[in-house]
Design a protein around this motif. Structure first.
Motif, short mmCIF file in Angstrom:
data_model
loop_
_atom_site.label_atom_id
_atom_site.label_comp_id
_atom_site.label_asym_id
_atom_site.label_seq_id
_atom_site.Cartn_x
_atom_site.Cartn_y
_atom_site.Cartn_z
N ALA A 197 11.65 9.46 -3.25
CA ALA A 197 10.53 8.46 -3.19
C ALA A 197 10.70 7.57 -1.94
O ALA A 197 9.92 7.24 -1.26
CB ALA A 197 10.34 7.43 -4.38
N SER A 198 11.97 6.70 -1.91
CA SER A 198 12.39 6.00 -0.72
C SER A 198 12.10 6.89 0.51
O SER A 198 11.67 6.22 1.75
CB SER A 198 13.75 5.60 -0.74
N SER A 203 9.45 7.75 5.81
CA SER A 203 9.37 8.76 7.03
C SER A 203 7.90 9.55 6.91
O SER A 203 7.61 10.22 7.73
CB SER A 203 10.57 10.04 6.42
N PHE A 204 7.27 9.72 5.72
CA PHE A 204 6.08 10.32 5.72
C PHE A 204 4.67 9.63 5.41
O PHE A 204 3.67 10.05 5.39
CB PHE A 204 6.24 11.35 4.66
N LEU A 220 1.63 9.06 -6.29
CA LEU A 220 2.19 10.41 -6.14
C LEU A 220 3.36 10.77 -7.13
O LEU A 220 3.32 11.99 -7.79
CB LEU A 220 2.75 10.68 -4.67
N SER A 221 4.15 9.84 -7.62
CA SER A 221 5.04 10.01 -8.44
C SER A 221 4.35 10.39 -9.85
O SER A 221 5.17 11.44 -10.62
CB SER A 221 5.99 8.78 -8.68
N ALA A 226 0.81 -1.29 -0.03
CA ALA A 226 -0.11 -0.14 0.06
C ALA A 226 0.88 1.05 0.21
O ALA A 226 0.63 2.10 -0.68
CB ALA A 226 -1.00 0.00 1.23
N LYS A 227 2.03 1.30 1.01
CA LYS A 227 2.71 2.44 0.77
C LYS A 227 3.51 2.52 -0.75
O LYS A 227 3.53 3.67 -1.17
CB LYS A 227 3.94 2.23 1.69
N ASP A 228 4.02 1.70 -1.10
CA ASP A 228 4.53 1.55 -2.34
C ASP A 228 3.30 2.19 -3.56
O ASP A 228 3.86 2.85 -4.47
CB ASP A 228 4.94 0.01 -3.21
#
Length: 252
Positions: free
Chosen positions: A102-103, A108-109, A90-91, A82-84
């Motif tokens: 991106a990483s 962190s966010f 967003l990218s 899901a984070k990916d």
């Protein structure tokens, strides 16, 4: 159908809804219909065995075909997915993040976790960016449900941090883990203690509004907090790309 059962439709008919962005035999991942940030996804496990178990308890017991720690590790894979998906989404909108940005953004966010008192009956995990830039973020309860101890990070649900589950593993027998109250250390392990007291959880929701970026206290003023968050939002996303195209849970 009751609002509290609204997620059941995604389990039963995942191909029917446009806000489903991923599904397989184990989970459905959707865009939250009422996003509290620029990106706010929900992971909904499909299994009928676990769908109505409280999220603070679901990993602290064994099931017919799966142990609690195995279930946790499986869901952790979907948290990462899901984070990916958020980063990929967003990218595209920001006209492509480089790999380093991106990483860093992902690690962190984007936060994953659960509400101590879920508003919906079906088990679900929130995966949400930490900008809280959304017109759906309307009141103190909304904000504090994601920024205080009312929100439990997914990492804190690891059953190996639960004392009773550790005893279950060592005894190799089952039990009904209705709570994870213990926090004492045993053999050097510091166990997690989840807050379950209703009055305490309610106090979290009523506590002062504090900026997640810098900690400034806006007390009860949601209007001032949101104006302040807009400044941080611009600073954060302007550094990443074409931020003016960003809308909560919307993609090109």
């Amino acid at each position: 159908m009751s609002f509290r059962d609204a997620l059941n439709q995604y389990i039963e008919h995942p191909t029917k809804y446009d806000d489903v962005i991923f599904h397989d035999d184990n989970v459905v991942i959707i865009r939250d219909k009422f996003p509290k940030s620029i990106r706010h996804f929900l992971i909904i496990p499909k299994s009928k065995l676990i769908t109505h178990i409280h999220p603070l308890d679901v990993f602290n017991r064994n099931y017919i075909d799966q142990k609690g720690d195995e279930l946790y590790e499986l869901m952790l894979e979907y948290v990462e997915k899901a984070k990916d998906l958020i980063v990929q989404d967003l990218s595209t909108t920001l006209n492509h993040l480089d790999n380093i940005k991106a990483s860093e953004f992902k690690n962190s966010f984007i936060r994953a976790g659960i509400h101590s008192v879920p508003s919906l009956r079906n088990l679900h995990i929130h995966v949400i960016t930490q900008d809280f830039h959304s017109d759906r973020m309307k009141n103190k309860k909304h904000y504090n449900s994601f920024t205080t101890k009312f929100f439990v990070d997914f990492e804190q649900l690891d059953p190996m941090l639960n004392e009773k589950f550790n005893k279950l593993v060592n005894r190799n027998e089952n039990y009904d883990s209705s709570s994870a109250h213990e926090s004492e250390s045993d053999d050097g392990i510091e166990y997690v203690r989840h807050v379950r007291n209703g009055a305490t959880l309610n106090e979290f929701l009523k506590s002062d509004l504090k900026c997640v970026y810098c900690g400034v206290n806006f007390e009860k003023s949601m209007v001032k907090l949101k104006e302040h968050l807009k400044i941080h939002f611009k600073e954060k996303y302007q550094a990443l790309g074409d931020y003016q195209n960003l809308l909560p849970n919307a993609s090109r």
